[in-house]
Enzyme design. Structure first.
Site, PDB file in Angstrom:
ATOM      1  N   ASP A 207       0.829  -1.203   0.000  1.00 15.81           N
ATOM      2  CA  ASP A 207       0.000   0.000   0.000  1.00 15.81           C
ATOM      3  C   ASP A 207       0.867   1.258   0.000  1.00 15.81           C
ATOM      4  O   ASP A 207       1.814   1.362   0.794  1.00 15.81           O
ATOM      5  CB  ASP A 207      -0.875  -0.024   1.267  1.00 15.81           C
ATOM      6  N   GLU A 260      15.107 -13.906   1.673  1.00 12.13           N
ATOM      7  CA  GLU A 260      15.551 -14.855   2.701  1.00 12.13           C
ATOM      8  C   GLU A 260      14.726 -16.135   2.630  1.00 12.13           C
ATOM      9  O   GLU A 260      15.036 -17.121   3.277  1.00 12.13           O
ATOM     10  CB  GLU A 260      15.349 -14.246   4.104  1.00 12.13           C
TER      11      GLU A 260
HETATM   12  C1  NOJ Z   1      -4.527   2.899  -0.916  1.00 10.00           C
HETATM   13  C2  NOJ Z   1      -5.617   1.906  -0.659  1.00 10.00           C
HETATM   14  O1  NOJ Z   1      -5.924   1.227  -1.848  1.00 10.00           O
HETATM   15  C3  NOJ Z   1      -6.801   2.660  -0.075  1.00 10.00           C
HETATM   16  O2  NOJ Z   1      -7.943   1.854   0.019  1.00 10.00           O
HETATM   17  C4  NOJ Z   1      -6.384   3.203   1.267  1.00 10.00           C
HETATM   18  O3  NOJ Z   1      -7.442   3.980   1.799  1.00 10.00           O
HETATM   19  C5  NOJ Z   1      -5.128   4.069   1.153  1.00 10.00           C
HETATM   20  N1  NOJ Z   1      -4.111   3.471   0.350  1.00 10.00           N
HETATM   21  C6  NOJ Z   1      -4.540   4.393   2.515  1.00 10.00           C
HETATM   22  O4  NOJ Z   1      -3.921   3.274   3.075  1.00 10.00           O
END
Ligand code: NOJ
Ligand code: MG
Length: 552
Positions: A207, A260
């Protein structure tokens, strides 16, 4: 290349994204959960995908529905237990599926014990675990610099009363950014990564990976309005807060952690930027960074043959073999593709054909295989925190917003059958988000085995992709100089040769094929092959080729 060449599993895989809250509820609380996913794994096997990516299910106050983590090594009770996560991995592996979890490394929840401690004083043991700065102006009451939050209307800095300092939250205020320049943070986060690798997870979707390492000098981002079709328009390009050299370095460090482990574990980054930046993440010297990066252009596709031709050409150019481009038309943040197509299922079948026959790694978002649509929900009733922050926009106006900006609309429960609550949760339960009313006629049970259903179309295309080396391992050659509205490309691997053609135009057209090619897939009955030509009415796509080597 020989039949038995070694190709990493992730070169040939297809990914299916599950949003756990909305996939399948096993205990009747109206919230999807891990045992629910495990019980439905056969749907993925029957569909024919290779990898399941599960959005976050870790401990969380759910202010951003799991993208706000309060314990990276445990499971939120509504989703199950650690044992349930292990059972999901085992259940997937028994069926030959790979499993990717979702790592939220940039920020934690403001309810994470680390942050609760960090915010109390300037000298507690976790004081430096988040990005704290003194403010400017009298009493330091002005934010330290001009860094903005993701939706840009506001500063990314939040005031911490106890410390009389500001902390950075690049997404929402409840998601403070971790300070990865502190070696203890990095070690703790890498331990969390190993925690899941030890449990056998095959990889991670990362993310907001590009935003983790900010400029150590905290320089202002330049004021230079920019437009992008993929990210929201920006007043301040994220020059000092995204894709810094240190962040590319971090990709290598994280890769080293994965390396790893045997067998190979895979990193798929959510990173935004021009091709050179994405190449730096994935290619790097020695290809020792992320394995894959999401390419998001298809999320905002234009239904136009020239558009697809150009984007595929760009991806091919930027990610030549052995690198793999990625293709995605839907996810839990963006509009359902059928809505972008004005509800036209014939166009959706064309789109699926392209998605599943290009070179690279395609991702399917749960329900896309049924042509599930956005489930309208006014901003004032939103549960999605981004949509809630826009609830002041009056309805007539908000209805006209391009993306609708309410992520609830693409997170409605998976439609398993035509009963009340769509088989997502028991009829007497209340699903956390309303089920789309069209579930009575649009659901897995109804489409299963029904000729020409969207589900059967996805299954057929995925089967072809698995059976044909040309499709899962071959190169891609785009045909050019074709008639208006026509997109066509050849995929080849050894003797296996497959041609894909799609007519996105308004008039019937045809494309030349070779004598030995027969129809392997047609998006509708009125596509036909005669005298070395493949005839396509408007909004039709087809795949032609010889029988796959392994089926004679
Ligand atoms: C991107 C994710 O896809 C989204 O759903 C999220 O709210 C934001 N990043 C923050 O983590
Ligand atoms: Mg449940």
């Amino acid at each position: 290349m020989t039949e038995h060449e070694h190709r990493p599993w992730w070169h040939e895989t297809t990914i299916y994204q599950v949003y756990p809250r909305s996939f399948a509820d096993s205990d009747g609380d109206g919230i999807g959960d891990l045992p629910g996913i495990t019980a439905r794994l056969d749907h993925l096997v029957d569909l024919g995908v290779g990898t399941i990516w599960v959005s976050p299910f870790f401990s969380s106050p759910q202010a951003d529905f799991g993208y706000d983590v309060s314990d990276y090594c445990d499971v939120a009770p509504e989703y199950g237990t650690l044992a349930d996560a292990e059972a999901l991995i085992a259940g997937a592996h028994e069926r030959g599926l790979r499993v990717m979890f979702d790592l939220v490394l940039n920020h934690s929840s403001d309810q994470h014990p680390w942050f609760l401690e960090s915010r109390t004083s300037r000298d507690n043991p976790k004081a430096d675990w988040y990005v704290w700065r003194d403010g400017r102006g009298p009493g330091g009451r002005k934010p330290p610099n001009n860094w903005r939050a993701a939706i840009e209307v506001k500063t990314g800095w939040q005031w911490g009363e106890e410390r009389q300092q500001w902390f950075l939250a690049s997404f929402l205020p409840c998601q403070p950014d971790l300070n990865w320049r502190n070696p203890d943070v990095k070690a703790a986060m890498f331990d969390a990564v190993r925690f899941w690798l030890d449990r056998g997870v095959d990889g991670f979707r990362l993310d907001m990976f590009g935003s983790i390492m900010k400029d150590p000098e905290f320089r202002d981002n330049p004021l230079r309005p920019t437009m992008s079709r993929v990210t929201p328009p920006r007043l301040y390009p994220h020059e000092f807060t995204e894709n810094t050299a240190d962040n590319i370095e971090l990709a290598r460090d994280l890769r080293a952690v994965c390396d790893e482990y045997e067998p190979e574990r895979v990193l798929l980054g959510e990173v935004f930027g021009p091709a050179e930046v994405l190449q730096a993440y994935t290619g790097g010297p020695g290809g020792d960074g992320l394995h894959l990066a999401f390419l998001f252009e298809f999320l905002v596709f234009r239904y136009d043959a020239g558009w697809f031709h150009d984007v595929i050409a760009r991806f091919e150019h930027a990610f030549p073999a052995p690198a793999q481009p990625t293709y995605v038309v839907e996810n839990h943040d963006r509009s359902r593709s059928i809505d972008r197509l004005g509800g036209d299922e014939e166009k959706a079948r064309v789109l699926a054909t392209v998605l599943l026959t290009v070179r690279g790694v395609p991702t399917i978002y749960m329900g896309q295989e049924l042509a599930m649509a956005n489930t309208y929900r006014p901003l004032r009733d939103a549960l999605d925190p981004i949509a809630r922050s826009l609830a002041w926009i009056p309805e007539p106006l908000s209805k006209r917003l391009p993306e609708r900006l309410n992520r609830d609309e693409v997170r409605s429960p998976m439609q398993w059958d035509g009963t009340l609550n769509a088989g997502f949760c028991p009829p007497e339960a209340t699903p956390w988000l309303a089920v789309n009313a069209d579930h009575r006629t649009r659901n897995v049970a109804d489409q299963d085995g029904r000729p020409w259903s969207m589900l059967e179309w996805y299954r057929h295309l995925l089967r072809l992709r698995r059976d044909h080396p040309a499709l899962h391992a071959g190169d891609l050659h785009l045909r050019s100089g074709l008639g208006a509205g026509l997109l066509a490309y050849d995929r080849r691997h050894g003797d296996d040769h497959v041609t894909v053609a799609a007519n996105l135009g308004a008039a019937a057209t045809w494309v030349e094929v070779t004598d030995d090619q027969r129809l392997l897939a047609a998006s509708a009955e009125d596509v036909h092959l005669a005298d070395g030509r493949l005839y396509l009415p408007p909004d039709r796509a087809a795949v032609v080729g010889s029988a796959p080597p392994n089926t004679g």
